[in-house]
Design an enzyme around this catalytic site. Structure first.
Site, mmCIF file in Angstrom:
data_model
loop_
_atom_site.group_PDB
_atom_site.id
_atom_site.type_symbol
_atom_site.label_atom_id
_atom_site.label_comp_id
_atom_site.label_asym_id
_atom_site.label_seq_id
_atom_site.Cartn_x
_atom_site.Cartn_y
_atom_site.Cartn_z
ATOM 1 N N LYS A 45 0.822 -1.034 0.245
ATOM 2 C CA LYS A 45 0.169 -0.078 0.040
ATOM 3 C C LYS A 45 0.729 1.270 0.025
ATOM 4 O O LYS A 45 1.766 1.369 0.766
ATOM 5 C CB LYS A 45 -0.886 0.078 1.394
ATOM 6 C CG LYS A 45 -1.990 1.091 1.353
ATOM 7 C CD LYS A 45 -3.060 0.820 2.567
ATOM 8 C CE LYS A 45 -3.948 2.005 2.705
ATOM 9 N NZ LYS A 45 -4.908 1.825 3.795
ATOM 10 N N SER A 48 -9.948 2.047 2.657
ATOM 11 C CA SER A 48 -8.902 2.638 1.952
ATOM 12 C C SER A 48 -7.898 1.898 1.249
ATOM 13 O O SER A 48 -7.368 2.260 0.254
ATOM 14 C CB SER A 48 -8.109 3.699 2.797
ATOM 15 O OG SER A 48 -7.497 3.184 3.882
ATOM 16 N N SER A 101 -10.315 -0.224 7.092
ATOM 17 C CA SER A 101 -9.592 0.016 5.532
ATOM 18 C C SER A 101 -8.907 -1.532 5.170
ATOM 19 O O SER A 101 -8.635 -1.507 4.011
ATOM 20 C CB SER A 101 -8.570 1.056 5.708
ATOM 21 O OG SER A 101 -9.186 2.259 5.417
#
Lengths: 489, 491
Positions: B78, B158, B182
């Site tokens: 990420k 997210s 998330s």
């Protein structure tokens, strides 16, 4: 004005006497090798931005880790201030934007400081002492430094100081005059230096104070205060308070009101003036720093630190007075700096302490001051001075010769006894030799002999002559005895 | 999809060790798949050269018999994790072209264990969002589609890029971060496994901070076993993060396959929401039945303060964010928009650098911390947080080993469908997940089935502090019963 009593602290105004009320927030840089939350060095004077870790520069994802040494130093300082040590305290974020504050917040302690209430006993010049309350001591990060004069349109930022540990020591509003304020900061600095928790170097900014000043008629409630920011010398603190008190009195007496504001002291003009007015009051949005756990330690840890605390100036002074028989004034002078007191004790050990104090305070300090030298840079060591005192004590040299010897030790160094011996500085105690000198001078000056017989004070002329012809080495005591005997006085 | 990209992480690990294929071949297969899948926008940066170099080094270590636990395993990271010499932006314009000189603790541990970096994945800007639509690089499109529809769906957020990359076989596993859901919500939306470990299990050092007291990193994988393997490498004590617990990391993989017989599984009545789709209720019911069949005891429990969790979360998280994001000021790195003076530079830089959602949260956070509002908002929210934590403690103290809930209140929705007019509509996505962050507990999302439109639905298991093992054991029971779910490639 009266010589003593609280009334001499009052300031005479047009409408009567005024009392000035002062509280201080002292920022003391913690003596530690690394910063409060990063491993970067705290050394002074390095090239800009050379002591900056990723944490200090607030790079993304960086986290603070408490430096235990700074905590230890804060606790030791708290103990030195006879203060409450809080076994649990909390770090908060104080949020504001400034280019030399990389995180956009300062990590500080707001509601739960590591050290609570304590006190400092301050001895005043005219004798007597006042006890000044300490409100709290907390740990916080210093900011970096903005340099506005290096470029026509830009500012430069040096982050070497960013993250350096500070102790903010807050006094209660217990101070009542510039003199007391100066004595307080002097004493506080002395305590910090004894503890080794702050080097107290105000020139380098290791110690600086925000001074809160208000005035009132005696017995009235507290007036509105103004805060004079970042005053970095003891003398300036005094001057700033005097100016600020006068300014406030004048305003009130002319029917005005004091605005609570932050001011700066301008040493060039000897006045305070408001800091650049901000468009709105700062709201620092304090909240507990979620990156840090509460700071916790146990009483045993505190006790261990307390057990190893050095003797502090107040206790040392009492010992010098009680144990060595020094005057309070001399003791006060000697203990002001740990190094000086150490020096004195080394000289006084096993010797006449009063004589040692005299020599250290009058001769040594006088000379050091004259040449702008620090005790640590003294050319004459405690061992040398002690050796010299031994020579005086055993009658080898007179006090007068000792001053010459001191000069030689200062400029050339060497072993006192060896110098006295190689340079023939020992006083003449050979009575035969002195007798001969007396006889010779008496024979050459029958008129003076006659004079001395009627006026015994005239004996001084003989003493002078004999000392002169002996090169100052004749023992004054022996000269006197022999003269009196020979002249039949 | 080639055979190599369809392997589980565990199978790839074993295949590499037995030299059925090389790490370079494995990396190559994934790089090719990534190239073909750019329409998904899962990656914001592909690092093929680095991947191949790392794979080559991994092959060398395997040849020497010095393979680490993740030797040669190609992973996605990420874009919230700082990676040394690899651009890291948190998918924000304000971190344009920011290239860290350091690796986060998590990524450093992955490379220590032999993993290979394929690239950085897309996410909501600064992890603020539940649909990956707030990313400066544009939204991620889910590899899943509704039956007979071409509507572009969200992979969730997210960590949408990581979830999509794992689901679409563009990596064998990926890292995510979870502040309010998330990891778990995108896992549920994409039919993947995602675990948010106990707060303090994984170091936060080097991860771009959103809300420090809630942020926790965890893995995305296609199986529970893979998640166990990956988390073990990510987790562990770290002197650089004071909030990281000094607790040894167990061999999570050993917990996979462990029996759940006799475990007490709590079912919180407060998670039965009014207006919740029947399919969510149905899958939850199904989960209970599977666990019961496996020998677990299902008990109804009460978490009375659940309804306050979301509002309290949207005070605490923005408050911390408003302070954490103050460092992005244009002074030292990232975007700088020149201004007449420092204040104007700040304003222009931050106005241009932050997207609307980030700006909104900074403003909310600044407001709730302001003098005069602090007690009414932030302090009260913290009190609520304590009560939420206590709710869980009481349930666990009563002998419950884990709690079973739906992971999300719905299946994936279409891009642009939610939150346009009312941001709260989007915030409601986190309703089942935020409580876990507020309480600092571990939570895992595991695929449990497909809804009527063919979209994955997930279940969430919430565990006791530092008892991720029970979650892996229990989740695997569900996985075994439900099977695995893979989207049909259309890209």
């Amino acid at each position: 004005m009266n010589a003593k009593g609280p009334s001499d602290k009052l300031i005479r105004g047009a409408t009567g006497d005024w009392e000035v009320v002062i509280g201080m927030e002292v920022h003391a840089q913690v003596a530690s090798n690394a910063k409060l939350f990063s491993g970067a060095s705290t050394a002074f004077g390095a090239a800009p931005n050379s002591h900056v870790s990723l944490v200090d520069a607030a790079m993304p994802g960086m986290l603070p880790v408490i430096n235990e040494e700074c905590v230890r130093q804060a606790i030791r300082t708290g103990l030195g201030l006879k203060a409450q040590i809080n076994l649990r305290s909390v770090f908060d974020r104080k949020n504001y934007f400034y280019p030399d504050l990389p995180q956009g917040y300062q990590i500080s302690q707001y509601k739960a400081p590591v050290v609570g209430e304590g006190e400092v006993v301050v001895d005043l010049d005219g004798g007597g002492s006042v006890t000044i309350g300490i409100e709290r001591l907390h740990l916080e990060q210093d900011a970096g430094k903005s340099l506005h004069d290096r470029h026509p349109t830009m500012s430069y930022v040096d982050l070497n100081r960013s993250g350096v540990a500070l102790m903010e020591i807050v006094s209660k509003p217990d101070l009542r005059s510039a003199e007391e304020a100066k004595a307080f900061i002097t004493k506080l600095r002395s305590i910090l230096r004894y503890l080794g928790t702050c080097d107290g170097d105000m020139e380098k900014g290791s110690l600086r104070a925000d001074v809160n000043v208000s005035v009132r008629k005696p017995g009235d409630p507290l007036g509105t205060r103004c805060e004079i920011k970042n005053v970095n010398s003891i003398r300036f603190i005094g001057a700033a308070i005097d100016y600020e008190a006068r300014r406030q009195i004048e305003i009130i007496e002319e029917g005005g009101v004091i605005e609570q504001e932050t001011r700066l002291f301008d040493p060039g003009r000897g006045e305070t003036r408001p800091m650049r007015t901000k468009e709105e009051a700062h709201d620092y949005r304090y909240f507990p720093d979620p990156d840090l756990l509460p700071l916790e330690f146990d009483q045993a840890y505190v006790d261990a630190l307390a057990a190893h605390l050095p003797e502090l100036p107040h206790a040392r002074k009492a010992r010098f007075v009680g144990g060595f028989g020094l005057s309070a004034y001399d003791a006060g002078v000697l203990v002001a700096e740990r190094e000086t007191a150490d020096y004195f004790e080394a000289v006084a050990k096993g010797r006449d302490a009063k004589a040692a104090a005299n020599w250290v305070i009058n001769e040594l300090f006088g000379r050091l001051n004259k040449e702008g030298k620090d005790i640590k840079a003294s050319p004459v060591t405690a061992g040398q001075l002690g050796g010299m005192l031994d020579l005086i004590a055993d009658g080898t040299i007179s006090g007068k010769i000792a001053k010459d010897l001191f000069e030689i030790l200062w400029t050339e160094g060497g072993d006192p006894r060896a110098i006295v011996s190689t340079r023939g500085m020992a006083q003449v105690t050979d009575l035969g030799a002195i007798e001969k000198l007396v006889d010779d001078i008496a024979a050459q000056n029958p008129d003076k002999v006659a004079q001395a017989k009627t006026n015994p004070k005239a004996i001084g002329w003989f003493v002078g002559q004999i000392m002169k012809s002996s090169g100052g080495k004749a023992s004054p005591q022996a000269v006197n005895d022999i003269l009196k005997r020979k002249l039949g006085l | 999809m080639s055979e190599l990209t369809s392997l589980t992480l565990a199978a790839a690990r074993d295949g590499l060790r037995s030299k059925e294929f090389s790490a370079v071949e494995l990396a190559d297969a994934h790089l090719l798949a990534m190239e073909k899948a750019r329409a998904l926008n899962a990656y914001v940066l592909e690092t093929p050269e680095r991947a191949l170099a790392m794979a080559k080094a991994a092959d060398a270590r395997i040849a020497l018999g010095k393979a680490g636990p993740l030797e040669g395993i190609p992973l996605a990271v990420k874009d919230l994790f700082c990676t040394e010499a690899v651009r890291t932006t948190a998918c924000s314009h304000i971190l344009d072209n920011f290239v860290p000189t350091y690796d986060s603790t998590v990524t450093a541990q992955l490379w220590r264990d032999g993993a290979v970096l394929l690239g950085k994945t897309n996410n909501d800007e600064f992890a603020m969002g539940s649909s990956n639509e707030t990313s400066y690089f544009g939204p991620v499109t889910s590899p899943w589609r509704r039956k007979g529809s071409n509507t572009r769906l969200t992979p969730g957020g997210s960590s949408g890029g990581s979830a999509a990359a794992v689901a679409a076989h563009l990596c064998l596993g990926a890292t995510g971060t979870d502040t309010g859901g998330s990891i778990r919500q995108p896992a549920a939306f994409t039919g993947t496994v995602g675990i948010k470990p106990t707060y303090g299990r994984v170091s936060r050092w080097g991860i771009v901070a959103f809300a420090s007291s809630l942020d926790q990193a965890g893995p995305f994988t296609r199986t529970v076993r893979d998640a166990a393997i990956l988390l073990r490498s990510m987790a562990g004590p770290d002197d650089k993060d004071t909030t990281c617990a000094d607790v040894p990391v167990p061999d999570y993989e050993a917990a996979v396959g462990r029996s759940v017989k006799g475990l007490r599984i709590g079912v919180p009545k407060e998670y039965r929401l009014e207006g919740m789709p029947a399919e969510i209720e149905k899958i939850w019911e199904q989960g209970r039945a599977w666990l019961k069949a496996a020998g677990a005891e299902l008990v109804e429990v009460s978490l009375p303060h659940t309804k306050y969790a979301l509002p309290a979360y949207y005070i605490v998280a923005p408050a911390e964010a408003s302070s954490n994001l103050a460092r992005y000021d244009g002074v030292r790195y990232g975007l700088r928009e020149p201004g007449g003076d420092i204040r104007e530079m700040y304003e222009k830089t931050r106005a241009a650098g932050f997207g609307a959602e980030v700006r909104r949260r900074i403003m909310i956070g600044t407001y709730v911390l302001s003098a005069g509002y602090y007690d009414a908002y932030y302090l009260r929210a913290q009190k609520v947080r304590t009560l939420i934590k206590r709710d869980f403690e009481q349930v666990f103290d009563a002998g419950v080993h884990a709690i079973l809930t739906p992971a999300t209140p719905s299946a994936a929705f279409g891009l642009g469908e939610k939150g346009g007019a009312d941001p709260v509509e989007m915030y409601l996505n986190d309703i089942f997940t935020v409580t876990v962050n507020m309480a600092g507990l571990p939570g895992i999302a595991v695929p449990a089935g497909l809804d009527g439109q063919g979209l994955p639905l997930g279940l969430q298991l919430i565990g006791r502090p530092f008892d991720e093992e029970t979650l892996f054991a229990t989740a695997e029971v569900i996985e075994q019963a439900a099977g695995r779910f893979t989207p049909k490639p259309w890209w």
